[in-house]
Write an enzyme that holds these catalytic residues in place. Structure first.
Site, PDB file in Angstrom:
ATOM      1  N   LYS A  78     -12.789   0.979  17.060  1.00  0.00           N
ATOM      2  CA  LYS A  78     -11.448   0.199  17.519  1.00  0.00           C
ATOM      3  C   LYS A  78     -10.877  -0.141  18.298  1.00  0.00           C
ATOM      4  CE  LYS A  78     -10.748   0.114  12.701  1.00  0.00           C
ATOM      5  NZ  LYS A  78     -10.003   0.550  11.329  1.00  0.00           N
ATOM      6  N   PHE A 125      -3.654   3.871  15.665  1.00  0.00           N
ATOM      7  CA  PHE A 125      -4.092   4.239  14.852  1.00  0.00           C
ATOM      8  C   PHE A 125      -4.709   3.876  13.815  1.00  0.00           C
ATOM      9  CE2 PHE A 125      -1.252   7.979  14.801  1.00  0.00           C
ATOM     10  CZ  PHE A 125      -0.021   7.711  15.444  1.00  0.00           C
ATOM     11  N   PRO A 162      -2.512 -11.463  10.189  1.00  0.00           N
ATOM     12  CA  PRO A 162      -2.333 -11.361  11.820  1.00  0.00           C
ATOM     13  C   PRO A 162      -2.832 -10.052  11.958  1.00  0.00           C
ATOM     14  CG  PRO A 162      -0.763 -11.885  11.747  1.00  0.00           C
ATOM     15  CD  PRO A 162      -1.257 -12.448  10.340  1.00  0.00           C
ATOM     16  N   ILE A 201      -1.759  -6.932  13.861  1.00  0.00           N
ATOM     17  CA  ILE A 201      -0.486  -7.052  15.150  1.00  0.00           C
ATOM     18  C   ILE A 201      -1.003  -6.836  16.088  1.00  0.00           C
ATOM     19  CG2 ILE A 201       2.354  -6.179  15.258  1.00  0.00           C
ATOM     20  CD1 ILE A 201       2.282  -6.350  11.981  1.00  0.00           C
ATOM     21  N   VAL A 202      -1.217  -4.937  16.520  1.00  0.00           N
ATOM     22  CA  VAL A 202      -1.570  -4.404  17.281  1.00  0.00           C
ATOM     23  C   VAL A 202      -2.235  -5.695  17.980  1.00  0.00           C
ATOM     24  CG1 VAL A 202      -3.190  -3.028  17.020  1.00  0.00           C
ATOM     25  CG2 VAL A 202      -2.114  -2.262  18.334  1.00  0.00           C
ATOM     26  N   ASN A 214       0.731  -1.870   0.432  1.00  0.00           N
ATOM     27  CA  ASN A 214       0.282   0.275  -0.058  1.00  0.00           C
ATOM     28  C   ASN A 214       0.945   1.308   0.164  1.00  0.00           C
ATOM     29  OD1 ASN A 214       0.974   0.768   2.647  1.00  0.00           O
ATOM     30  ND2 ASN A 214      -0.405  -1.371   3.150  1.00  0.00           N
TER      31      ASN A 214
HETATM   32  O1  C5P Z   1      -7.718  -2.242  11.470  1.00  0.00           O
HETATM   33  P1  C5P Z   1      -7.339  -1.525  11.054  1.00  0.00           P
HETATM   34  O2  C5P Z   1      -6.125  -1.755  10.027  1.00  0.00           O
HETATM   35  O3  C5P Z   1      -8.197  -0.430  10.578  1.00  0.00           O
HETATM   36  O4  C5P Z   1      -7.116  -0.836  12.221  1.00  0.00           O
HETATM   37  C1  C5P Z   1      -5.493   0.719  12.386  1.00  0.00           C
HETATM   38  C2  C5P Z   1      -4.856   0.012  13.809  1.00  0.00           C
HETATM   39  O5  C5P Z   1      -4.416  -1.888  13.929  1.00  0.00           O
HETATM   40  C3  C5P Z   1      -2.905   0.290  13.326  1.00  0.00           C
HETATM   41  O6  C5P Z   1      -2.908   0.542  14.649  1.00  0.00           O
HETATM   42  C4  C5P Z   1      -2.495  -0.559  13.044  1.00  0.00           C
HETATM   43  O7  C5P Z   1      -1.079  -0.280  13.092  1.00  0.00           O
HETATM   44  C5  C5P Z   1      -2.828  -1.553  13.610  1.00  0.00           C
HETATM   45  N1  C5P Z   1      -2.647  -3.884  12.791  1.00  0.00           N
HETATM   46  C6  C5P Z   1      -2.128  -4.343  13.043  1.00  0.00           C
HETATM   47  N2  C5P Z   1      -2.092  -5.183  12.299  1.00  0.00           N
HETATM   48  C7  C5P Z   1      -3.200  -5.229  11.220  1.00  0.00           C
HETATM   49  C8  C5P Z   1      -3.813  -4.446  10.374  1.00  0.00           C
HETATM   50  C9  C5P Z   1      -3.905  -3.442  11.908  1.00  0.00           C
HETATM   51  O8  C5P Z   1      -1.340  -4.118  13.850  1.00  0.00           O
HETATM   52  N3  C5P Z   1      -2.986  -6.752  10.687  1.00  0.00           N
END
Ligand code: C5P
Length: 424
Positions: free
Chosen positions: A351, A337, A319, A321-322, A223
């Protein structure tokens, strides 16, 4: 009753209880200190046990109560020297004339007086006694000695005493004492922040940039994330005194000064690195990365050859991650974020809860003037409910300025987490 206490996490208080009718107030004091986030261990003198039982304090503090200097059982667990080292504050409330005299003279004939000599922690005493005993020359002389020795004396209140006398000698109310103690730790933290930075002593891990999900050896899904916000945050956290580790996807940015950088490509690699940093001890985890939601189910071993008008690639979910880090037992303070194109606040607040975050910063990426590749940003910050903190609007500014304001928001939530307590 309802009152506000600001929570101080991870600080240890030894509450010394000595003989006096005010010892019953110390039971409530333990509750108030626990409410404020302190770990409390109670040490009782023999005199104190004539007024209140160790069991009461054990139940309220959630820790064994210490009553003897050389109790083989206690010494096998947390002996008097460990106890002295464990304390961030030794608070003696109520402090009897006898204990004050022992402290002033440097006697060490019971556990509490020994701890007084053995601890490096600040010592506070809240004398409580009959007004005549308080006024006695010997008591005042001992108090002067203690003040000279660096002990903080919480002066008693005036009023009707248990013995019927009227005058100085009543121990202040537990709520008042708890507020004084939390105030002290807040001031100490603020002084550290002013001297060493808002995130002094913290290890901050930041994910940044896009991830790159391989299709075959030469192609990938990714992206437009540039990683600018994450890199700006890394610089701000470092400037705020933190040790910073940046887990960066493929971006063309220089590593900020003083920051440790780990380069990754895919979401799975980013998660692996995040988990191993968690094992090494992480206080704050900031997820700015634009992680690809899906990856290719089976990455082709060789370059896929052009054939036919259609090519189907099957994707599987990456997965989160956060959210994964937030579920770990020893979870750090979690910052996420959210980049949205509509219903920005509503989606971000959702979220925050769904991913179990402590704080989320969101922005409207449909606005052409801010967001992804831009050098500027504008954000709204939400905090998890338990912080009782208002959302913050961060007006359009450079990503570096926004990063600085985010550091301030993190610091405030980490240190001034406010709670309402509804007490009976
Ligand atoms: O669900 P969304 O992608 O909008 O969530 C955004 C937040 O979740 C950001 O802090 C992003 O870094 C984190 N994220 C993550 N792993 C993912 C998807 C999003 O850590 N697979």
């Amino acid at each position: 009753m309802n009152f506000d206490l600001s929570v101080i996490p991870n600080k240890n208080i030894i509450l010394g209880v000595t003989g006096g009718i005010a010892a019953y107030k110390s039971a409530i004091l333990v509750r108030r200190l626990k409410d404020a986030g302190f770990n409390v261990r109670v040490v009782m003198t023999e005199g104190a046990q004539a007024f209140i039982t160790p069991l009461t304090f054990q139940a309220l503090s959630g820790n064994p109560v210490h009553t003897q200097l050389l109790d083989p059982e206690a010494e096998a667990g947390m002996g008097h020297i460990e106890l002295a080292r464990w304390a961030d504050l030794l608070l003696v409330a109520p402090a009897s004339c006898d204990t004050l005299a022992k402290f002033a003279a440097g006697l060490a004939d019971d556990l509490l007086s020994t701890l007084y000599l053995a601890t490096k922690a600040p010592v506070w005493v809240a004398p409580a006694m009959n007004q005549q005993m308080w006024a006695a020359k010997a008591t005042q002389r001992n108090l002067n000695t203690l003040v000279e020795d660096g002990v903080h004396v919480i002066l008693p209140d005036a009023g009707v005493q248990a013995c019927g006398d009227v005058g100085l000698g009543r121990m202040p109310e537990p709520e008042d004492l708890a507020l004084q103690v939390t105030g002290y730790f807040h001031r100490a933290q603020r002084a550290i922040a002013e001297k060493f930075g808002l995130l002094a002593g913290k290890h901050v891990v930041i994910t940044a940039g896009p991830t790159r999900e391989a299709i075959d050896p030469v192609r990938y899904i990714s992206n437009h994330s540039t990683g600018k916000m994450g890199f700006a945050l890394a610089a701000s956290c470092y400037a705020a005194g933190a040790q910073v580790t940046l887990i960066a996807g493929p971006v063309s940015l220089d590593t900020p000064n003083g920051v440790r950088r780990i380069n990754v490509q895919s979401a799975v690699q980013m998660l692996d690195q995040s988990m191993s940093l968690l094992d090494q001890g992480c206080d704050v985890f900031i997820a700015t990365a634009a992680v690809a939601d899906y990856r290719v189910a089976e990455v082709a071993e060789h370059k896929i050859k052009k054939a036919g008008d259609e090519l189907n690639v099957s994707l599987i979910k990456n997965p989160d991650i956060v959210a994964t880090i937030a579920q770990q037992e020893k979870r750090p303070f979690m910052v996420g974020f959210a980049a949205e194109t509509r219903n920005v606040e509503e989606y971000a607040a959702g979220k925050l809860v769904a991913k179990k975050l402590d704080m989320i910063a969101c922005n409207d990426v449909s606005r052409a003037d801010i967001g992804f590749a831009s050098d500027e940003n504008a954000m709204i910050v939400f905090f998890a409910e338990q912080y009782h903190m208002q959302k913050r609007d961060l007006e359009k500014a450079s990503k570096q300025e926004i990063a600085q304001q985010l550091v301030e928001a993190m610091h405030d939530a980490l240190h001034y987490e406010a709670k309402d307590f509804d007490h009976d």
